[in-house]
Design a protein around this motif. Structure first.
Motif, PDB file in Angstrom:
ATOM      1  N   CYS A  14     -99.595 -45.983-107.331  1.00 15.97           N
ATOM      2  CA  CYS A  14    -100.273 -45.470-106.145  1.00 15.97           C
ATOM      3  C   CYS A  14    -100.113 -46.458-104.991  1.00 15.97           C
ATOM      4  O   CYS A  14    -100.323 -47.658-105.175  1.00 15.97           O
ATOM      5  CB  CYS A  14    -101.753 -45.270-106.468  1.00 15.97           C
ATOM      6  SG  CYS A  14    -102.765 -44.822-105.056  1.00 15.97           S
ATOM      7  N   PRO A  15     -99.771 -45.986-103.788  1.00 17.82           N
ATOM      8  CA  PRO A  15     -99.644 -46.902-102.648  1.00 17.82           C
ATOM      9  C   PRO A  15    -100.972 -47.484-102.183  1.00 17.82           C
ATOM     10  O   PRO A  15    -101.003 -48.509-101.517  1.00 17.82           O
ATOM     11  CB  PRO A  15     -99.010 -46.035-101.558  1.00 17.82           C
ATOM     12  CG  PRO A  15     -99.237 -44.632-101.961  1.00 17.82           C
ATOM     13  CD  PRO A  15     -99.411 -44.621-103.445  1.00 17.82           C
ATOM     14  N   ILE A  16    -102.083 -46.869-102.548  1.00 22.42           N
ATOM     15  CA  ILE A  16    -103.391 -47.347-102.111  1.00 22.42           C
ATOM     16  C   ILE A  16    -104.007 -48.306-103.120  1.00 22.42           C
ATOM     17  O   ILE A  16    -104.312 -49.443-102.806  1.00 22.42           O
ATOM     18  CB  ILE A  16    -104.352 -46.167-101.840  1.00 22.42           C
ATOM     19  CG1 ILE A  16    -103.831 -45.361-100.656  1.00 22.42           C
ATOM     20  CG2 ILE A  16    -105.767 -46.666-101.567  1.00 22.42           C
ATOM     21  CD1 ILE A  16    -104.642 -44.160-100.312  1.00 22.42           C
ATOM     22  N   CYS A  17    -104.202 -47.834-104.362  1.00 28.37           N
ATOM     23  CA  CYS A  17    -104.899 -48.674-105.335  1.00 28.37           C
ATOM     24  C   CYS A  17    -103.964 -49.358-106.324  1.00 28.37           C
ATOM     25  O   CYS A  17    -104.436 -50.089-107.190  1.00 28.37           O
ATOM     26  CB  CYS A  17    -105.993 -47.892-106.045  1.00 28.37           C
ATOM     27  SG  CYS A  17    -105.468 -46.345-106.757  1.00 28.37           S
ATOM     28  N   LYS A  18    -102.676 -49.112-106.194  1.00 29.29           N
ATOM     29  CA  LYS A  18    -101.638 -49.785-106.992  1.00 29.29           C
ATOM     30  C   LYS A  18    -101.679 -49.442-108.481  1.00 29.29           C
ATOM     31  O   LYS A  18    -100.990 -50.042-109.276  1.00 29.29           O
ATOM     32  CB  LYS A  18    -101.689 -51.317-106.835  1.00 29.29           C
ATOM     33  CG  LYS A  18    -101.792 -51.809-105.409  1.00 29.29           C
ATOM     34  CD  LYS A  18    -100.564 -51.503-104.609  1.00 29.29           C
ATOM     35  CE  LYS A  18    -100.607 -52.154-103.253  1.00 29.29           C
ATOM     36  NZ  LYS A  18    -100.692 -51.265-102.150  1.00 29.29           N
ATOM     37  N   GLU A  19    -102.490 -48.467-108.852  1.00 32.77           N
ATOM     38  CA  GLU A  19    -102.583 -48.039-110.251  1.00 32.77           C
ATOM     39  C   GLU A  19    -101.462 -47.048-110.554  1.00 32.77           C
ATOM     40  O   GLU A  19    -100.981 -46.356-109.656  1.00 32.77           O
ATOM     41  CB  GLU A  19    -103.942 -47.378-110.513  1.00 32.77           C
ATOM     42  CG  GLU A  19    -105.114 -48.317-110.375  1.00 32.77           C
ATOM     43  CD  GLU A  19    -105.113 -49.431-111.403  1.00 32.77           C
ATOM     44  OE1 GLU A  19    -104.761 -49.173-112.568  1.00 32.77           O
ATOM     45  OE2 GLU A  19    -105.472 -50.567-111.034  1.00 32.77           O
ATOM     46  N   PRO A  20    -101.066 -46.947-111.836  1.00 33.14           N
ATOM     47  CA  PRO A  20    -100.029 -45.968-112.193  1.00 33.14           C
ATOM     48  C   PRO A  20    -100.506 -44.543-111.935  1.00 33.14           C
ATOM     49  O   PRO A  20    -101.662 -44.203-112.191  1.00 33.14           O
ATOM     50  CB  PRO A  20     -99.819 -46.189-113.693  1.00 33.14           C
ATOM     51  CG  PRO A  20    -100.382 -47.536-113.980  1.00 33.14           C
ATOM     52  CD  PRO A  20    -101.462 -47.765-112.976  1.00 33.14           C
ATOM     53  N   MET A  21     -99.610 -43.728-111.407  1.00 28.01           N
ATOM     54  CA  MET A  21     -99.921 -42.325-111.166  1.00 28.01           C
ATOM     55  C   MET A  21     -99.456 -41.507-112.360  1.00 28.01           C
ATOM     56  O   MET A  21     -98.581 -41.932-113.116  1.00 28.01           O
ATOM     57  CB  MET A  21     -99.254 -41.848-109.883  1.00 28.01           C
ATOM     58  CG  MET A  21     -99.852 -42.494-108.634  1.00 28.01           C
ATOM     59  SD  MET A  21     -99.305 -41.741-107.101  1.00 28.01           S
ATOM     60  CE  MET A  21     -97.683 -42.444-106.920  1.00 28.01           C
ATOM     61  N   PRO A  46    -105.262 -40.830-110.573  1.00 31.51           N
ATOM     62  CA  PRO A  46    -106.586 -40.479-111.086  1.00 31.51           C
ATOM     63  C   PRO A  46    -107.700 -41.388-110.569  1.00 31.51           C
ATOM     64  O   PRO A  46    -108.873 -41.062-110.674  1.00 31.51           O
ATOM     65  CB  PRO A  46    -106.434 -40.610-112.605  1.00 31.51           C
ATOM     66  CG  PRO A  46    -105.264 -41.496-112.818  1.00 31.51           C
ATOM     67  CD  PRO A  46    -104.376 -41.347-111.618  1.00 31.51           C
ATOM     68  N   VAL A  47    -107.341 -42.518-109.964  1.00 36.80           N
ATOM     69  CA  VAL A  47    -108.347 -43.443-109.442  1.00 36.80           C
ATOM     70  C   VAL A  47    -108.836 -42.996-108.060  1.00 36.80           C
ATOM     71  O   VAL A  47    -110.038 -42.858-107.827  1.00 36.80           O
ATOM     72  CB  VAL A  47    -107.793 -44.888-109.394  1.00 36.80           C
ATOM     73  CG1 VAL A  47    -108.790 -45.834-108.760  1.00 36.80           C
ATOM     74  CG2 VAL A  47    -107.419 -45.356-110.796  1.00 36.80           C
ATOM     75  N   CYS A  48    -107.911 -42.740-107.128  1.00 33.96           N
ATOM     76  CA  CYS A  48    -108.314 -42.390-105.754  1.00 33.96           C
ATOM     77  C   CYS A  48    -108.085 -40.913-105.422  1.00 33.96           C
ATOM     78  O   CYS A  48    -108.401 -40.478-104.321  1.00 33.96           O
ATOM     79  CB  CYS A  48    -107.589 -43.281-104.746  1.00 33.96           C
ATOM     80  SG  CYS A  48    -105.822 -42.954-104.604  1.00 33.96           S
ATOM     81  N   SER A  49    -107.522 -40.145-106.356  1.00 37.42           N
ATOM     82  CA  SER A  49    -107.229 -38.716-106.184  1.00 37.42           C
ATOM     83  C   SER A  49    -106.180 -38.435-105.121  1.00 37.42           C
ATOM     84  O   SER A  49    -106.106 -37.335-104.584  1.00 37.42           O
ATOM     85  CB  SER A  49    -108.502 -37.910-105.888  1.00 37.42           C
ATOM     86  OG  SER A  49    -109.397 -38.008-106.966  1.00 37.42           O
TER      87      SER A  49
END
Length: 133
Positions: free
Chosen positions: A3-10, A24-27
């Motif tokens: 994710c470009p915002i929270c850097k978590e895997p999409m 799934p973290v920032c939708s």
């Protein structure tokens, strides 16, 4: 892809036979080049959809990097509204913060976009019910 915002895997979800990347973290949702046109059910070569977006030079939103090429994305305004979307400068795709894709699809009132909207609403309501637990 992260994710470009929270850097978590999409995660990859399929909507209307289009694979989208969903955080799934920032939708947030990442659509590769041409996928928005597929969700709108219009030919990728048509300029109908592209006319709805204009580069926005007055946005104060934080800039993010494209999850594909890591270049700083540009801000584009949707259909003369306040809605600002992030776009890869070399056309890898579009980033939609939570709820933004729903707003873009709501502007198109055909059967296909309504079906996708319904699927998105189900996905977001499921996500919200998970947050409540």
């Amino acid at each position: 892809m992260n994710c470009p915002i929270c850097k978590e895997p999409m995660i990859i979800l399929e909507l209307n036979r289009v694979e989208i990347d969903y955080c799934p973290v920032c939708s947030g949702i990442w659509l590769d080049e041409g996928e928005l046109e597929l969700l709108y059910s219009i030919d990728n070569t048509e300029s109908e959809l592209k006319k709805l977006f204009r580069e926005s030079s007055d946005s104060t939103e934080k800039s993010f990097k494209c999850p594909v090429c890591r270049k700083k994305m540009i801000k584009i305004r949707f259909n003369n509204t306040e809605l600002i979307i992030d776009k890869c400068p070399v056309n890898h795709g579009l980033w939609f913060n939570k709820g933004e894709l729903e707003k873009v699809l709501s502007a198109k009132t055909n059967q296909s976009s309504q079906k996708v909207l319904s699927l998105l609403k189900e996905m977001f309501s499921y996500n919200k019910s998970q947050e409540a637990e």
